[in-house]
Design a protein around this motif. Structure first.
Motif, PDB file in Angstrom:
ATOM      1  N   PRO A   1       1.158  25.557  61.806  1.00 18.22           N
ATOM      2  CA  PRO A   1       2.403  25.418  60.967  1.00 18.22           C
ATOM      3  C   PRO A   1       2.397  26.155  59.593  1.00 18.22           C
ATOM      4  O   PRO A   1       1.721  26.050  58.931  1.00 18.22           O
ATOM      5  CB  PRO A   1       2.390  23.891  60.959  1.00 18.22           C
ATOM      6  CG  PRO A   1       1.823  23.350  61.997  1.00 18.22           C
ATOM      7  CD  PRO A   1       0.416  24.282  62.132  1.00 18.22           C
ATOM      8  N   GLY A   2       3.418  26.851  59.570  1.00 20.67           N
ATOM      9  CA  GLY A   2       3.688  27.693  58.328  1.00 20.67           C
ATOM     10  C   GLY A   2       3.439  29.089  58.429  1.00 20.67           C
ATOM     11  O   GLY A   2       3.492  29.771  57.390  1.00 20.67           O
ATOM     12  N   VAL A   3       2.895  29.519  59.443  1.00 17.01           N
ATOM     13  CA  VAL A   3       2.399  30.882  59.802  1.00 17.01           C
ATOM     14  C   VAL A   3       3.162  31.121  61.142  1.00 17.01           C
ATOM     15  O   VAL A   3       3.182  30.552  62.039  1.00 17.01           O
ATOM     16  CB  VAL A   3       1.056  31.039  60.016  1.00 17.01           C
ATOM     17  CG1 VAL A   3       0.564  32.541  60.488  1.00 17.01           C
ATOM     18  CG2 VAL A   3       0.147  30.390  59.077  1.00 17.01           C
TER      19      VAL A   3
ATOM     20  N   GLU B   1       0.598  30.564  70.389  1.00 21.74           N
ATOM     21  CA  GLU B   1       1.804  29.815  70.222  1.00 21.74           C
ATOM     22  C   GLU B   1       2.014  28.467  69.708  1.00 21.74           C
ATOM     23  O   GLU B   1       1.293  27.611  70.043  1.00 21.74           O
ATOM     24  CB  GLU B   1       2.500  29.939  71.581  1.00 21.74           C
ATOM     25  CG  GLU B   1       4.013  29.796  71.670  1.00 21.74           C
ATOM     26  CD  GLU B   1       5.084  30.732  71.855  1.00 21.74           C
ATOM     27  OE1 GLU B   1       6.251  30.681  71.789  1.00 21.74           O
ATOM     28  OE2 GLU B   1       4.493  32.059  71.996  1.00 21.74           O
ATOM     29  N   GLY B   2       2.895  28.351  68.677  1.00 24.88           N
ATOM     30  CA  GLY B   2       2.831  26.995  68.141  1.00 24.88           C
ATOM     31  C   GLY B   2       4.176  26.139  68.769  1.00 24.88           C
ATOM     32  O   GLY B   2       4.451  26.745  70.292  1.00 24.88           O
TER      33      GLY B   2
ATOM     34  N   VAL C   1      11.100  35.123  66.820  1.00 24.78           N
ATOM     35  CA  VAL C   1      10.368  34.410  65.590  1.00 24.78           C
ATOM     36  C   VAL C   1       9.420  33.212  66.407  1.00 24.78           C
ATOM     37  O   VAL C   1      10.021  32.551  67.251  1.00 24.78           O
ATOM     38  CB  VAL C   1      11.502  33.795  64.686  1.00 24.78           C
ATOM     39  CG1 VAL C   1      10.643  33.091  63.710  1.00 24.78           C
ATOM     40  CG2 VAL C   1      12.276  34.697  63.947  1.00 24.78           C
ATOM     41  N   ARG C   2       8.263  33.311  66.101  1.00 22.37           N
ATOM     42  CA  ARG C   2       7.306  32.359  66.900  1.00 22.37           C
ATOM     43  C   ARG C   2       6.436  31.617  65.815  1.00 22.37           C
ATOM     44  O   ARG C   2       5.917  32.318  65.209  1.00 22.37           O
ATOM     45  CB  ARG C   2       6.989  32.564  68.157  1.00 22.37           C
ATOM     46  CG  ARG C   2       5.596  33.559  68.037  1.00 22.37           C
ATOM     47  CD  ARG C   2       5.007  33.713  69.149  1.00 22.37           C
ATOM     48  NE  ARG C   2       3.720  34.739  69.064  1.00 22.37           N
ATOM     49  CZ  ARG C   2       2.673  34.134  68.549  1.00 22.37           C
ATOM     50  NH1 ARG C   2       2.450  32.790  68.383  1.00 22.37           N
ATOM     51  NH2 ARG C   2       1.711  35.121  68.531  1.00 22.37           N
ATOM     52  N   GLU C   3       6.559  30.380  65.841  1.00 16.57           N
ATOM     53  CA  GLU C   3       5.608  29.695  64.909  1.00 16.57           C
ATOM     54  C   GLU C   3       4.197  29.884  65.486  1.00 16.57           C
ATOM     55  O   GLU C   3       4.109  29.712  66.908  1.00 16.57           O
ATOM     56  CB  GLU C   3       5.818  27.965  64.914  1.00 16.57           C
ATOM     57  CG  GLU C   3       4.824  27.437  63.919  1.00 16.57           C
ATOM     58  CD  GLU C   3       5.264  25.945  63.972  1.00 16.57           C
ATOM     59  OE1 GLU C   3       5.059  25.359  63.047  1.00 16.57           O
ATOM     60  OE2 GLU C   3       5.502  25.491  65.233  1.00 16.57           O
ATOM     61  N   THR C   4       3.122  29.981  64.811  1.00 13.99           N
ATOM     62  CA  THR C   4       1.796  30.126  65.432  1.00 13.99           C
ATOM     63  C   THR C   4       1.243  28.694  66.021  1.00 13.99           C
ATOM     64  O   THR C   4       2.027  27.785  65.266  1.00 13.99           O
ATOM     65  CB  THR C   4       0.854  30.972  64.528  1.00 13.99           C
ATOM     66  OG1 THR C   4       0.439  30.230  63.081  1.00 13.99           O
ATOM     67  CG2 THR C   4       1.494  32.232  64.334  1.00 13.99           C
TER      68      THR C   4
END
Length: 143
Positions: free
Chosen positions: A89-91, A68-69, A83-86
Motif C-alpha cells: 500500500p502506497g506504491v 497486484e494489490g 492505475v493499480r496498487e501494488t
C-alpha cells in the motif's frame, strides 16, 4: 610472449544469468526510501520506468515483487490509463496508453493516493457551483 598476453580476460555478455541489470533491485531500494519519506514527511514521489534502462528480466522482477494489490482503476482520457496498487500500500504502478494501445508512460508512484486520481481544485470548484445551481433549481420547482 609479452606481459599483456599473460593477463586473463573474462568476457561477459549478459549482466546476469537472469537477464537482470540490477536496476530493478535499485528501484526497489528507492521505493523503500520513498515510503519512509511518505510516512515521515508526507512527501510523495515517482519513478519513470521509461527513463531507466531495464531489461525484460528487470520488468519481470518488478512485476513479481510489486504484485497486484487491492485497488485497480482505469481512467479513459486521450487513451486509457491503468492505475493499480501494488501489494505494498502506497506504491502504485501507473501505465498510460495512447489510443492505439502503445505504452506512453510507465511510472511507479509512492503516495497515499495517486496524483492522477485526485480531483483538480478547479474541477471541484466547478462541481460545487453546479451542485448548488441544481439544488436551487430543485428548490424552486418544489416550492
Amino acid at each position: 610472449m609479452s606481459k599483456l598476453d599473460e593477463i586473463g580476460i573474462k568476457i561477459v555478455s549478459e549482466p546476469q544469468e537472469t537477464g537482470q541489470s540490477g536496476n530493478a533491485v535499485a528501484i526497489l531500494y528507492e521505493l523503500a526510501e520513498m515510503l519512509d519519506e511518505l510516512i515521515e514527511k508526507g512527501e510523495s514521489g515517482a519513478i519513470d520506468l521509461q527513463g531507466i534502462p531495464l531489461t525484460p528480466g528487470d520488468y519481470e522482477l518488478l512485476r513479481e515483487v510489486l504484485a497486484e494489490g487491492e485497488v485497480h482503476a482505469t481512467i479513459d482520457a486521450i487513451g486509457p490509463t491503468e492505475v493499480r496498487e501494488t501489494m505494498f500500500p502506497g506504491v502504485w504502478w501507473i501505465t498510460h496508453y495512447n489510443v492505439e494501445g502503445d505504452i506512453m508512460a510507465d511510472v511507479i508512484e509512492v503516495g497515499f493516493v495517486p496524483e492522477i486520481l485526485q480531483s483538480h481544485p478547479d474541477d471541484v470548484s466547478e462541481s460545487s457551483e453546479r451542485l448548488k445551481a441544481y439544488l436551487q433549481e430543485a428548490a424552486a420547482i418544489n416550492n
